[in-house]
Design a protein around this motif. Structure first.
Motif, PDB file in Angstrom:
ATOM      1  N   THR A 173       0.828  -1.197   0.000  1.00  0.00           N
ATOM      2  CA  THR A 173       0.000   0.000   0.000  1.00  0.00           C
ATOM      3  C   THR A 173       0.867   1.254   0.000  1.00  0.00           C
ATOM      4  O   THR A 173       2.067   1.207   0.281  1.00  0.00           O
ATOM      5  CB  THR A 173      -0.925   0.028   1.228  1.00  0.00           C
ATOM      6  N   LYS A 174       0.227   2.383  -0.296  1.00  0.00           N
ATOM      7  CA  LYS A 174       0.933   3.664  -0.324  1.00  0.00           C
ATOM      8  C   LYS A 174       1.536   3.982   1.045  1.00  0.00           C
ATOM      9  O   LYS A 174       2.679   4.387   1.150  1.00  0.00           O
ATOM     10  CB  LYS A 174      -0.034   4.770  -0.754  1.00  0.00           C
ATOM     11  N   VAL A 175       0.727   3.799   2.086  1.00  0.00           N
ATOM     12  CA  VAL A 175       1.229   3.963   3.451  1.00  0.00           C
ATOM     13  C   VAL A 175       1.836   2.627   3.855  1.00  0.00           C
ATOM     14  O   VAL A 175       1.147   1.620   3.941  1.00  0.00           O
ATOM     15  CB  VAL A 175       0.088   4.346   4.416  1.00  0.00           C
ATOM     16  N   LYS A 176       3.137   2.610   4.061  1.00  0.00           N
ATOM     17  CA  LYS A 176       3.835   1.361   4.391  1.00  0.00           C
ATOM     18  C   LYS A 176       3.606   0.996   5.854  1.00  0.00           C
ATOM     19  O   LYS A 176       4.018   1.712   6.756  1.00  0.00           O
ATOM     20  CB  LYS A 176       5.336   1.498   4.120  1.00  0.00           C
TER      21      LYS A 176
END
Length: 122
Positions: free
Chosen positions: A16-19
């Motif tokens: 995802t974009k936010v790790k």
């Protein structure tokens, strides 16, 4: 047969974009009429055992000095869950404002707390 509790453990690499760190425990929930009976703690402990088992099965992919951590995020305002995780040995690693929740005027923002626990062999 009714489902009275649930949790999810994600051990896959994060895409995802936010790790988010992995393994990651989420969605711990217990039906209202079954709460305050230790079921959430049992779910978390079972999730910890699952992560240990997964690590054992893939031990050749980890160095012996690598820590096995289980991560979770919880809103600080969810005091029952927040306290339970701390009582189970989870320690705070990060606090941040949760911008995904829109608050009404003059309400304080929700704080999202990231916690983790080092899983020892048991």
């Amino acid at each position: 047969d009714n489902v009275v509790g649930f949790c999810d453990v994600d051990t896959r690499p994060c895409t995802t974009k936010v790790k988010l760190p992995r393994p990651y425990l989420s969605d711990v929930c217990v039906a209202p009429s079954y709460r305050r009976q230790g079921l959430a703690q049992a779910l978390v402990k079972h999730a910890e055992a699952f992560v240990r088992e997964q690590q054992t099965q893939s031990a050749n992919n980890m160095s012996s000095s690598q820590q096995l951590l289980l991560w979770i995020r919880v809103h600080e305002s969810n005091t029952a869950a927040f306290n339970m995780y701390q009582n189970l040995g989870y320690v705070i690693k990060d606090r941040q404002v949760d911008d995904s929740i829109k608050k009404k005027n003059n309400e304080p923002p929700e704080i999202l707390v990231t916690l983790c626990k080092e899983l020892m062999d048991e």
